[in-house]
Design a protein around this motif. Structure first.
Motif, PDB file in Angstrom:
ATOM      1  N   MET A   1       0.841  -1.189   0.000  1.00  0.00           N
ATOM      2  CA  MET A   1       0.000   0.000   0.000  1.00  0.00           C
ATOM      3  C   MET A   1       0.876   1.239   0.000  1.00  0.00           C
ATOM      4  N   GLY A   2       0.444   2.225  -0.777  1.00  0.00           N
ATOM      5  CA  GLY A   2       1.177   3.472  -0.853  1.00  0.00           C
ATOM      6  C   GLY A   2       0.951   4.355   0.359  1.00  0.00           C
ATOM      7  N   LYS A   3       1.891   5.230   0.566  1.00  0.00           N
ATOM      8  CA  LYS A   3       1.849   6.166   1.691  1.00  0.00           C
ATOM      9  C   LYS A   3       1.894   7.574   1.116  1.00  0.00           C
ATOM     10  N   ILE A   4       0.845   8.367   1.380  1.00  0.00           N
ATOM     11  CA  ILE A   4       0.778   9.750   0.873  1.00  0.00           C
ATOM     12  C   ILE A   4       1.552  10.663   1.813  1.00  0.00           C
ATOM     13  N   ILE A   5       2.522  11.365   1.243  1.00  0.00           N
ATOM     14  CA  ILE A   5       3.373  12.273   2.013  1.00  0.00           C
ATOM     15  C   ILE A   5       3.304  13.655   1.382  1.00  0.00           C
ATOM     16  N   ILE A   6       2.887  14.622   2.161  1.00  0.00           N
ATOM     17  CA  ILE A   6       2.961  16.016   1.704  1.00  0.00           C
ATOM     18  C   ILE A   6       4.329  16.534   2.127  1.00  0.00           C
ATOM     19  N   SER A   7       5.108  16.957   1.161  1.00  0.00           N
ATOM     20  CA  SER A   7       6.450  17.470   1.418  1.00  0.00           C
ATOM     21  C   SER A   7       6.532  18.865   0.818  1.00  0.00           C
ATOM     22  N   THR A   8       6.709  19.859   1.681  1.00  0.00           N
ATOM     23  CA  THR A   8       6.672  21.224   1.158  1.00  0.00           C
ATOM     24  C   THR A   8       7.509  22.175   2.002  1.00  0.00           C
ATOM     25  N   ASN A   9       7.832  23.286   1.399  1.00  0.00           N
ATOM     26  CA  ASN A   9       8.512  24.384   2.069  1.00  0.00           C
ATOM     27  C   ASN A   9       7.446  25.385   2.487  1.00  0.00           C
ATOM     28  N   VAL A  10       7.568  25.891   3.710  1.00  0.00           N
ATOM     29  CA  VAL A  10       6.588  26.838   4.235  1.00  0.00           C
ATOM     30  C   VAL A  10       7.296  27.944   5.005  1.00  0.00           C
ATOM     31  N   SER A  11       6.676  29.100   5.027  1.00  0.00           N
ATOM     32  CA  SER A  11       7.159  30.152   5.916  1.00  0.00           C
ATOM     33  C   SER A  11       6.755  29.765   7.344  1.00  0.00           C
ATOM     34  N   LEU A  12       7.259  30.480   8.320  1.00  0.00           N
ATOM     35  CA  LEU A  12       6.934  30.185   9.714  1.00  0.00           C
ATOM     36  C   LEU A  12       5.436  30.274   9.973  1.00  0.00           C
ATOM     37  N   ASP A  13       4.744  31.123   9.233  1.00  0.00           N
ATOM     38  CA  ASP A  13       3.292  31.238   9.395  1.00  0.00           C
ATOM     39  C   ASP A  13       2.514  30.405   8.370  1.00  0.00           C
ATOM     40  N   GLY A  14       3.177  29.423   7.748  1.00  0.00           N
ATOM     41  CA  GLY A  14       2.497  28.442   6.916  1.00  0.00           C
ATOM     42  C   GLY A  14       2.251  28.811   5.475  1.00  0.00           C
ATOM     43  N   VAL A  15       2.815  29.923   4.994  1.00  0.00           N
ATOM     44  CA  VAL A  15       2.604  30.339   3.606  1.00  0.00           C
ATOM     45  C   VAL A  15       3.437  29.455   2.671  1.00  0.00           C
ATOM     46  N   VAL A  16       2.798  28.996   1.600  1.00  0.00           N
ATOM     47  CA  VAL A  16       3.473  28.177   0.588  1.00  0.00           C
ATOM     48  C   VAL A  16       3.508  28.876  -0.774  1.00  0.00           C
ATOM     49  N   GLN A  17       2.858  29.998  -0.889  1.00  0.00           N
ATOM     50  CA  GLN A  17       2.687  30.694  -2.167  1.00  0.00           C
ATOM     51  C   GLN A  17       3.979  31.307  -2.683  1.00  0.00           C
ATOM     52  N   ASP A  18       4.246  31.100  -3.963  1.00  0.00           N
ATOM     53  CA  ASP A  18       5.298  31.775  -4.729  1.00  0.00           C
ATOM     54  C   ASP A  18       6.667  31.775  -4.056  1.00  0.00           C
ATOM     55  N   PRO A  19       7.194  30.600  -3.745  1.00  0.00           N
ATOM     56  CA  PRO A  19       8.486  30.552  -3.073  1.00  0.00           C
ATOM     57  C   PRO A  19       9.639  31.129  -3.890  1.00  0.00           C
ATOM     58  N   ASP A  20       9.569  31.007  -5.223  1.00  0.00           N
ATOM     59  CA  ASP A  20      10.688  31.499  -6.036  1.00  0.00           C
ATOM     60  C   ASP A  20      10.479  32.920  -6.555  1.00  0.00           C
ATOM     61  N   GLY A  21       9.320  33.502  -6.281  1.00  0.00           N
ATOM     62  CA  GLY A  21       9.064  34.882  -6.667  1.00  0.00           C
ATOM     63  C   GLY A  21       8.712  35.084  -8.125  1.00  0.00           C
ATOM     64  N   GLN A  22       8.442  34.022  -8.863  1.00  0.00           N
ATOM     65  CA  GLN A  22       8.158  34.142 -10.290  1.00  0.00           C
ATOM     66  C   GLN A  22       6.666  34.178 -10.610  1.00  0.00           C
ATOM     67  N   GLU A  23       5.829  34.156  -9.590  1.00  0.00           N
ATOM     68  CA  GLU A  23       4.387  34.160  -9.831  1.00  0.00           C
ATOM     69  C   GLU A  23       3.758  35.537  -9.651  1.00  0.00           C
ATOM     70  N   GLY A  24       4.556  36.513  -9.245  1.00  0.00           N
ATOM     71  CA  GLY A  24       4.046  37.864  -9.113  1.00  0.00           C
ATOM     72  C   GLY A  24       3.432  38.213  -7.765  1.00  0.00           C
ATOM     73  N   PHE A  25       3.465  37.286  -6.813  1.00  0.00           N
ATOM     74  CA  PHE A  25       2.962  37.569  -5.467  1.00  0.00           C
ATOM     75  C   PHE A  25       3.917  38.559  -4.800  1.00  0.00           C
ATOM     76  N   ARG A  26       3.375  39.623  -4.233  1.00  0.00           N
ATOM     77  CA  ARG A  26       4.215  40.711  -3.704  1.00  0.00           C
ATOM     78  C   ARG A  26       5.185  40.257  -2.618  1.00  0.00           C
ATOM     79  N   LEU A  27       4.907  39.138  -1.946  1.00  0.00           N
ATOM     80  CA  LEU A  27       5.798  38.627  -0.905  1.00  0.00           C
ATOM     81  C   LEU A  27       6.573  37.392  -1.373  1.00  0.00           C
ATOM     82  N   GLY A  28       6.509  37.108  -2.669  1.00  0.00           N
ATOM     83  CA  GLY A  28       7.177  35.935  -3.223  1.00  0.00           C
ATOM     84  C   GLY A  28       8.696  36.057  -3.162  1.00  0.00           C
ATOM     85  N   GLY A  29       9.364  34.938  -3.426  1.00  0.00           N
ATOM     86  CA  GLY A  29      10.820  34.902  -3.420  1.00  0.00           C
ATOM     87  C   GLY A  29      11.431  34.570  -2.081  1.00  0.00           C
TER      88      GLY A  29
END
Length: 192
Positions: A1-29
């Motif tokens: 049986m497979g095991k689902i693992i969420i693996s992600t980078n997050v800010s201390l307050d849980g933000v995952v949006q636009d980590p590399d800054g290429q999506e145009g989010f003002r706090l990205g990068g």
């Protein structure tokens, strides 16, 4: 049986949006800005994870994001990610963009439940917060691997959204990556 693992980078307050800054989010990068010299150690851990993964499970936008960034790369890490079987959840996607991908177009809960039965090993979810929220809500996640970056962004899309009830987790592993990143592994407490 497979095991689902969420693996992600997050800010201390849980933000995952636009980590590399290429999506145009003002706090990205924030990934590069606050990862700094710790990103070399982060890359080693991410390579180890990829080598131990049986398949990737992604949302449509993450499929596009990764395809754009990884298909043209080479080397051990890129070769592994590009060759892994990928399953892309989308209600209207006919042809995923990343190599070796299969669209999952039916009911998400049913499709992922079937996938867990059909595959053995780790099925890793990268950068797909909307999919992650659905999987968490329906108790399909077996593990969360969070690399926490030392910044509070105060706004942006977060990994965790509203749930119908509490979702208790148990910390099963914690370590630092370099000098400033925290790597936390949690598993759901199913009998709480």
């Amino acid at each position: 049986m497979g095991k689902i693992i969420i693996s992600t980078n997050v800010s201390l307050d849980g933000v995952v949006q636009d980590p590399d800054g290429q999506e145009g989010f003002r706090l990205g990068g924030w990934f590069g800005q606050f990862g700094g010299k710790d990103l070399e150690a982060w890359a080693k851990i991410s390579l180890e994870e990829a080598m131990g993964t049986e398949a990737l499970l992604l949302g449509r936008r993450s499929d596009e994001w990764f395809a754009e960034r990884w298909q043209s790369r080479s080397g051990e890490w890129a070769d592994r990610l590009n060759s892994l079987p990928k399953y892309v959840v989308s209600s209207n996607l006919e042809q995923p963009r990343w190599s070796n991908s299969t669209p999952l177009t039916g009911d998400v809960v049913n499709e992922v439940s079937k996938l867990k039965q059909e595959l053995d090993g780790d099925i890793v979810v990268y950068a797909s917060y909307q999919l992650g929220r659905t999987l968490i809500e329906h108790d399909l996640v077996d593990e969360l691997r969070l690399v926490v970056f030392p910044v509070v962004l105060g706004a942006g899309e977060r990994l965790f959204g509203e749930t119908s009830d509490k979702k208790p987790l148990r910390l099963v592993h914690a370590r630092t990556i370099g000098d400033g990143l925290a790597f936390l592994t949690y598993q759901p407490v199913r009998d709480a």
